[in-house]
Motif scaffolding. Structure first.
Motif, PDB file in Angstrom:
ATOM      1  N   VAL A  94       0.841  -1.203   0.000  1.00 50.35           N
ATOM      2  CA  VAL A  94       0.000   0.000   0.000  1.00 50.35           C
ATOM      3  C   VAL A  94       0.875   1.251   0.000  1.00 50.35           C
ATOM      4  CG1 VAL A  94      -1.765   1.297   1.264  1.00 50.35           C
ATOM      5  CG2 VAL A  94      -1.794  -1.205   1.293  1.00 50.35           C
ATOM      6  N   ASP A  95       0.492   2.211  -0.843  1.00 51.74           N
ATOM      7  CA  ASP A  95       1.181   3.497  -0.893  1.00 51.74           C
ATOM      8  C   ASP A  95       0.130   4.602  -0.745  1.00 51.74           C
ATOM      9  OD1 ASP A  95       3.849   4.987  -1.892  1.00 51.74           O
ATOM     10  OD2 ASP A  95       2.118   5.955  -2.815  1.00 51.74           O
TER      11      ASP A  95
ATOM     12  N   VAL B   5      -0.594  -5.410   9.764  1.00 50.84           N
ATOM     13  CA  VAL B   5      -0.097  -4.311   8.939  1.00 50.84           C
ATOM     14  C   VAL B   5       1.330  -3.974   9.351  1.00 50.84           C
ATOM     15  CG1 VAL B   5      -0.506  -1.929   8.178  1.00 50.84           C
ATOM     16  CG2 VAL B   5      -2.443  -3.374   8.827  1.00 50.84           C
ATOM     17  N   ILE B   6       2.183  -3.723   8.362  1.00 49.45           N
ATOM     18  CA  ILE B   6       3.574  -3.353   8.609  1.00 49.45           C
ATOM     19  C   ILE B   6       3.826  -1.989   7.968  1.00 49.45           C
ATOM     20  CG2 ILE B   6       6.001  -3.985   8.285  1.00 49.45           C
ATOM     21  CD1 ILE B   6       4.973  -6.860   7.618  1.00 49.45           C
ATOM     22  N   ARG B   7       4.419  -1.085   8.713  1.00 54.03           N
ATOM     23  CA  ARG B   7       4.870   0.159   8.076  1.00 54.03           C
ATOM     24  C   ARG B   7       6.256  -0.090   7.501  1.00 54.03           C
ATOM     25  NH1 ARG B   7       5.681   6.370  10.367  1.00 54.03           N
ATOM     26  NH2 ARG B   7       5.712   7.323   8.287  1.00 54.03           N
TER      27      ARG B   7
ATOM     28  N   GLU C 181       4.574   4.036   2.898  1.00 51.94           N
ATOM     29  CA  GLU C 181       4.387   2.685   2.356  1.00 51.94           C
ATOM     30  C   GLU C 181       4.105   1.671   3.459  1.00 51.94           C
ATOM     31  OE1 GLU C 181       7.142   2.955  -1.662  1.00 51.94           O
ATOM     32  OE2 GLU C 181       8.028   2.136   0.170  1.00 51.94           O
ATOM     33  N   PHE C 182       3.123   0.814   3.195  1.00 50.81           N
ATOM     34  CA  PHE C 182       2.703  -0.200   4.171  1.00 50.81           C
ATOM     35  C   PHE C 182       2.521  -1.541   3.469  1.00 50.81           C
ATOM     36  CE2 PHE C 182       1.340   3.927   5.598  1.00 50.81           C
ATOM     37  CZ  PHE C 182       1.623   3.930   6.952  1.00 50.81           C
ATOM     38  N   LEU C 183       2.580  -2.583   4.274  1.00 51.96           N
ATOM     39  CA  LEU C 183       2.310  -3.927   3.768  1.00 51.96           C
ATOM     40  C   LEU C 183       1.221  -4.543   4.634  1.00 51.96           C
ATOM     41  CD1 LEU C 183       3.610  -5.833   1.545  1.00 51.96           C
ATOM     42  CD2 LEU C 183       4.711  -6.997   3.460  1.00 51.96           C
TER      43      LEU C 183
ATOM     44  N   TYR D  92      -2.551   0.373  -4.334  1.00 52.06           N
ATOM     45  CA  TYR D  92      -2.258  -0.924  -3.713  1.00 52.06           C
ATOM     46  C   TYR D  92      -2.061  -2.003  -4.776  1.00 52.06           C
ATOM     47  CZ  TYR D  92      -7.303  -0.826  -4.459  1.00 52.06           C
ATOM     48  OH  TYR D  92      -8.536  -0.654  -5.015  1.00 52.06           O
ATOM     49  N   GLY D  93      -1.271  -2.984  -4.393  1.00 57.94           N
ATOM     50  CA  GLY D  93      -1.025  -4.117  -5.285  1.00 57.94           C
ATOM     51  C   GLY D  93      -1.027  -5.406  -4.497  1.00 57.94           C
TER      52      GLY D  93
END
Length: 202
Positions: A73-74, A111-113, A118-120, A158-159
């Motif tokens: 995620v951006d 969720v990871i910053r 940008e996040f994952l 997001y991807g």
């Protein structure tokens, strides 16, 4: 005799104090470990602890023959918002985005910053179909917030990538992130192209 009795009493008191101290130290240590694993501003996992957890999840799905979905995620146009409204507003935007993500994923997801904007988002033991249902809630919440936001529109790119254990069990965590990141940029470029096209037509 009285001296012996007092000695036992004192010993019990010391043992109780020691036990209390150990419990307190354990609690403080647990708190420190928690704080060390969390991104201070957003309250989600920081990059180091998040990637360690992701590594463990990959090992687990390989053992359990399950799938996993990762989503990169951006936050769109954060620099523009920082320049227009100040960095405090930009920080609020990041906090709002992470709040939306945290409040709409399942208990098993995390969720990871990754850094900056940008996040994952990680969906362990999940298929793309299941992840899409969760993501729909997130998009719906963003839509609701934007109805009442007069300053700017909250937007994310997001991807997704679904890790299929049966055919891709040699992929590393870095591979998963790289592929999801590439998918996010494809989506982001399409959005930016559309945005610029709309501006030209105005």
């Amino acid at each position: 005799m009285n001296y012996d009795y007092m000695s036992k009493e004192k010993l019990i008191e010391i043992l109780i104090q020691k036990d209390d101290m150990l419990r307190k130290l354990w609690g403080e240590n647990k708190k420190l470990n928690y704080l060390a694993s969390i991104d201070v501003m957003t309250g989600v996992l920081n990059r180091k602890s998040g990637l360690e957890l992701l590594e463990r999840e990959v090992k687990l799905i390989n053992i359990n023959d399950k799938n996993m979905v990762v989503c990169f995620v951006d936050v769109d146009r954060l620099k523009i918002i920082n320049d227009a409204f100040g960095h405090e507003e930009g920080d609020k935007l990041l906090i709002n985005v992470t709040s939306i993500l945290k409040n709409n994923i399942r208990k098993t997801d995390f969720v990871i910053r990754m850094g900056g904007d940008e996040f994952l988002v990680v969906f362990p033991e999940t298929t793309m179909k299941e992840a899409n249902r969760v993501w729909y809630r997130i998009l719906k919440r963003i839509e609701e917030i934007n109805k009442n936001n007069e300053k700017y529109k909250l937007s994310i790119s997001y991807g997704f990538y679904e890790y299929d254990n049966e055919i891709e069990n040699k992929l590393t965590v870095s591979d998963l992130i790289r592929i999801a990141d590439a998918e996010m940029y494809k989506f982001k470029r399409k959005k930016e192209d559309l945005w610029h096209k709309c501006r030209k037509n105005k």
